[in-house]
Write a protein that holds these residues in place. Structure first.
Motif, short mmCIF file in Angstrom:
data_model
loop_
_atom_site.label_atom_id
_atom_site.label_comp_id
_atom_site.label_asym_id
_atom_site.label_seq_id
_atom_site.Cartn_x
_atom_site.Cartn_y
_atom_site.Cartn_z
N SER A 252 -20.16 -8.13 58.36
CA SER A 252 -20.43 -6.94 59.73
C SER A 252 -19.31 -6.13 60.29
CB SER A 252 -20.64 -7.84 60.38
OG SER A 252 -22.27 -8.85 60.42
N GLY B 44 -24.40 -3.89 61.84
CA GLY B 44 -25.20 -5.18 62.39
C GLY B 44 -26.75 -5.38 61.42
N SER B 45 -27.16 -5.07 61.72
CA SER B 45 -28.52 -5.26 61.26
C SER B 45 -28.78 -4.26 60.28
CB SER B 45 -29.65 -4.23 62.21
OG SER B 45 -29.61 -5.94 63.48
N ASP B 46 -28.01 -3.17 60.45
CA ASP B 46 -27.89 -2.41 58.75
C ASP B 46 -27.14 -2.84 58.19
OD1 ASP B 46 -28.65 -0.38 56.93
OD2 ASP B 46 -28.65 0.99 58.97
N ILE C 237 -29.90 -13.24 68.11
CA ILE C 237 -28.89 -12.20 67.22
C ILE C 237 -28.44 -12.56 65.79
CG2 ILE C 237 -27.49 -10.83 67.83
CD1 ILE C 237 -28.00 -11.19 70.91
N GLU C 238 -27.55 -13.51 65.43
CA GLU C 238 -26.78 -13.70 64.50
C GLU C 238 -27.62 -14.24 63.70
OE1 GLU C 238 -24.99 -17.52 66.29
OE2 GLU C 238 -26.56 -18.38 66.73
N GLY D 201 -29.20 -12.15 61.29
CA GLY D 201 -30.32 -11.28 61.68
C GLY D 201 -31.33 -11.59 62.73
N THR D 202 -31.04 -10.08 63.41
CA THR D 202 -32.11 -10.68 64.79
C THR D 202 -32.82 -10.60 65.01
OG1 THR D 202 -32.79 -8.19 65.14
CG2 THR D 202 -30.36 -8.85 65.91
N SER D 203 -34.51 -11.70 65.70
CA SER D 203 -35.00 -11.99 65.72
C SER D 203 -36.54 -10.59 65.72
CB SER D 203 -35.76 -12.21 66.79
OG SER D 203 -35.26 -13.82 67.41
N GLU D 204 -35.46 -9.31 66.23
CA GLU D 204 -36.45 -8.00 65.20
C GLU D 204 -36.78 -8.36 64.31
OE1 GLU D 204 -34.27 -8.36 68.64
OE2 GLU D 204 -36.05 -8.44 69.65
N ILE D 205 -35.66 -8.03 63.65
CA ILE D 205 -35.27 -7.93 61.74
C ILE D 205 -36.02 -9.42 61.51
CG2 ILE D 205 -33.89 -7.93 60.16
CD1 ILE D 205 -34.24 -5.31 61.33
N ASN E 204 -39.34 -8.65 60.99
CA ASN E 204 -39.99 -6.88 60.18
C ASN E 204 -39.92 -7.91 58.78
OD1 ASN E 204 -40.20 -4.96 61.86
ND2 ASN E 204 -38.00 -4.28 61.26
#
Lengths: 394, 367
Positions: A116, A121-123, A358-359, A361-365, A368
């Motif tokens: 990271s 981060g996510s990307d 967040i750690e 993989g965020t819940s948003e990712i 997806n």
């Protein structure tokens, strides 16, 4: 008992006879375990394994534990044992495997993960740390973040950008890096709880031999994904008892301290108790599916459930504690060896649980991922997919 | 307070076979149009599909073999319940083949079971469907003659046998009352969920067969097994709603894209998928505990009711919302599932009632 299980049992007995745990240093025992092919039994012979079924490993560990031998160092070298090692088996050269695997298993070399970055981060594929070829070496410059154990690590797995003229996924390369060299600066990253579990790592003209490149140039994304998939396999675990973990603390407080109980909070208390129990049962069900060799697609969604639960429950606990919930046990900057949700106060739990969504993989990712890979919904639009990295808005 | 290491939370191959045969039969005989028709034209008697389902053994699952039954367990009955949740056909499976059958078997009225197992007789436990436990008595017995009024009894329309609990001091006695007999009036009422229509029962000096002994344990067993297996029905409702809405979101286009490509919807689907996965584990555990007669059944049933009833309602509400306009129409079957889910949430005790009960079971009192 199968022939393989019998063979492994006998080899473990031989190991224990030749290196009695009572009179052998843990590191020496673990090294001998590696030499006997009993470290990662599913790895090839000569590299800590015997090419046998992965399920036999738990039998070996149980047999060693019974004889008083050391457990695998999953706690202090989880990244090395669970992530770097399988990646070296999948993509490494024999020379790299010989150089690293034995030391990783024995704990002689602790490993950290330099993936990271502040801008990735996510990307994750957007990492900007550059590795530029210089003869037989690479010169690395950049900044990594959220690196657990970097201040204790001897080696690192690193993903760096080796080509900025191709789209982001195609320009990455994977390396093993010696952490004890000039140009590597590790700084603690103090977090919301006051402590520092993680680090920032600054790399300035760090030199990495090309012999420590894992996989081909430009193949780094594929190799890193093998690592991250191993991370997901490593997560999980056995059946838990009812009321273990955070719910045990909160329910225990309600049960043992009548002064805390308020009728208007009872339904929420029970709602959380039910949620904990249902998550436990779902974990048990996943374990049963795995044992039958048919892992369910539900596992991808479970992380969402655990994060939601830990956050709601820890928030409830502060309210339940009332006056006590206003206090905090420790703000001092410390470097904990591991996250201990249960050994700290409610305020710590509440704050640390914020990281659960967040750690890794965020819940948003994760939503997806579940929607696209499990439920088959159309993928997000990716405007940078075919764009050379250097042209990406960052 | 220990985990049950023997609990099997998966589906066996035999259970999957049963599922396939029930699903096939329902898809042929209980179309959405036929299921919706009961709202305009309430059934007289039992739906013909129940005869077909009894023909493949659904009425006999929980009847012991020595009484003409299949001697199956609550695990198999849970499969039937899941499928009947996925289809919402109007059948007396839960009320007769699960609850009434369990009460009669526990009360020792085994002579009635053979006709139930064959599908020739349909029974209903004469309590309001909202009751989690035996409510305050509303029927009195005077010289063997029953009088009183019981409202909102599920499965009573079409039933030929009523099981009437009468509380007399500390004792609960069961009276078996034939619906056709004198002094028995069963009046079907318009119900939120017409696929499981309720009736009010009026008893005016009705004669009944009084069973020997205290029957409170038998009634509790029926309600508990019912609650445990209702969770599987709720799981079936939720699964249908999730899968149907998912299919719709993949094909329905707005602004030139499938609506399922929008993150606002994808994230809701992911959350719902998680909840349905969790509900499956809870429902399976409750069914397995009921099948093994596990001492943890009361906890398992209340956990499952608390969780699955809410997931079922959420899935049905999402189904209506994410379908947009068509979800609000009479033509599209989403409304059948919403009505079933919402009625099921109240049935056999609300989630809140089960959580309150659970507090007592696991040593977490309200105050």
């Amino acid at each position: 008992m199968s022939d393989d299980a019998q063979l492994v049992r006998e080899r473990t007995e031989t190991l224990l006879r030749a290196h009695p745990p009572q009179s052998t240093e843990d590191g020496d025992f673990l090294a001998a375990q590696y030499d006997a092919g009993l470290a990662w039994v599913h790895f090839p012979e000569g590299f800590g394994g015997l090419g046998l079924g992965r399920d036999l490993q738990s039998q070996i560990q149980a047999q060693i534990a019974e004889a008083g031998g050391p457990a695998a160092l999953a706690g202090i070298n989880g990244i090395g044992i669970g992530m770097a090692a399988p990646t070296l088996i999948a993509f490494g050269t024999d020379g790299q495997r010989r150089r690293y695997l034995r030391d990783i298993w024995s704990g002689a070399r602790i490993c950290c993960q330099l993936f990271s970055e502040p801008g990735a981060g996510s990307d994750l594929a957007a990492v900007a740390t550059r590795a530029v070829r210089d003869g037989d070496e690479w010169v690395v410059n950049g900044q990594k973040v959220w690196t657990s154990g970097a201040h204790k690590a001897d080696i690192a797995i690193l993903v760096a950008r080796t080509d900025v003229d191709v789209p982001k996924h195609a320009g990455l390369t994977y390396f093993m890096v010696d952490m004890h060299q000039p140009g590597i600066e590790v700084r603690p990253l103090r977090q919301i709880t006051g402590e520092a579990e993680f680090n920032e790592v600054f790399l300035t003209d760090v030199r990495v031999p090309d012999a420590d490149r894992v996989g081909d140039i430009g193949q780094g994304w594929k190799v890193a994904n093998a690592t991250l998939n191993n991370e997901r396999v490593a997560i999980g675990g056995g059946a838990r008892q009812r009321e273990t973990g955070m719910i045990g603390i909160v329910a225990g407080a309600w049960r043992d301290d009548p002064a805390l109980r308020r009728p208007e909070m009872h339904d929420e208390m029970m709602r959380l108790w039910v949620e904990a129990e249902v998550l436990r049962l779902a974990g048990m069900r996943l374990g049963q599916q795995l044992a039958k060799g048919a892992p369910g697609p539900e596992s991808a969604a479970m992380k969402l459930g655990f994060a939601r639960h830990a956050q709601t429950l820890s928030g409830f606990e502060i309210e339940l504690q009332g006056e006590e919930g206003l206090r905090f046990d420790e703000w001092a900057m410390k470097r904990p060896d591991h996250v201990d949700f249960n050994g700290r106060g409610p305020g710590y739990r509440y704050l640390r649980a914020k990281g659960n969504s967040i750690e890794g993989g965020t819940s948003e990712i994760m939503r997806n991922v579940v929607a696209e890979r499990v439920l088959g919904l159309p993928p997000e639009h990716r405007v940078d997919k075919d764009m050379p990295f250097k042209e990406m808005p960052r | 307070m220990t985990a049950q290491p023997t609990a099997d939370l998966l589906y066996t191959p035999d259970e999957e076979d049963l599922r396939r045969s029930v699903r096939k039969l329902l898809s042929q005989k209980a179309t959405p149009e036929a299921n919706a028709a009961v709202y305009d034209q309430p059934l007289e008697g039992v739906a013909p599909v129940w005869g077909e389902l009894a023909g493949v053994g659904l009425a006999a699952l929980l009847v012991p073999e020595e009484h003409g039954g299949a001697g199956a367990t609550a695990r198999e009955a849970a499969i039937a319940a899941e499928e009947l949740g996925r289809n919402v056909a109007p059948t007396p499976f839960l009320t007769s083949a699960v609850i009434a059958t369990t009460v009669l078997a526990h009360a020792g009225a085994t002579d009635r079971l053979e006709a139930l197992a064959a599908g020739e007789s349909v029974a209903a436990l004469a309590l309001p469907f909202s009751a989690r436990t035996l409510p305050a008595p509303s029927v009195t017995a005077d010289g063997g003659r029953l009088s009183g009024r019981i409202t909102s009894v599920a499965g009573a329309p079409g039933a030929d046998l009523l099981i009437v609990p009468v509380v007399d001091g500390a004792t609960t006695r069961l009276h078996l009352v034939d619906v056709g007999s004198e002094g028995v009036t069963v009046t079907p009422v318009l119900s939120l969920d017409m696929t499981r229509q309720l009736a009010d029962i009026e008893l005016t000096g009705a004669a009944g067969e009084a069973l020997e002994g205290d029957a409170s344990a038998a009634v509790e067993a029926g309600l508990l097994t019912g609650a445990a297996l209702l969770a599987s029905e709720q799981l079936g409702v939720a699964e249908w709603c999730l899968e149907t809405t998912l299919d719709y979101a993949k094909t329905r286009h707005q602004f030139g894209r499938p609506i399922g490509s929008y993150q606002a919807l994808k994230h809701r689907f992911a959350d719902l998928f998680l909840d349905v996965s969790l509900a499956r584990a809870a429902a399976r555990y409750a069914a397995d505990c009921a099948a093994r007669g596990d001492a943890d059944l009361a906890v398992a049933a209340s956990v499952a009711q608390s969780f699955c009833s809410a997931v079922s309602v959420k899935a049905a509400e999402e189904c209506v919302q994410l379908h947009g306009g068509i979800g609000m129409t009479w033509e599209y079957p989403a409304h059948l599932y919403l009505k079933r889910a919402k009625a099921d949430q109240v049935a056999l005790g609300t989630g809140a009632a089960h959580r309150a009960a659970l507090g007592g079971l696991v040593g977490l009192p309200p105050a």
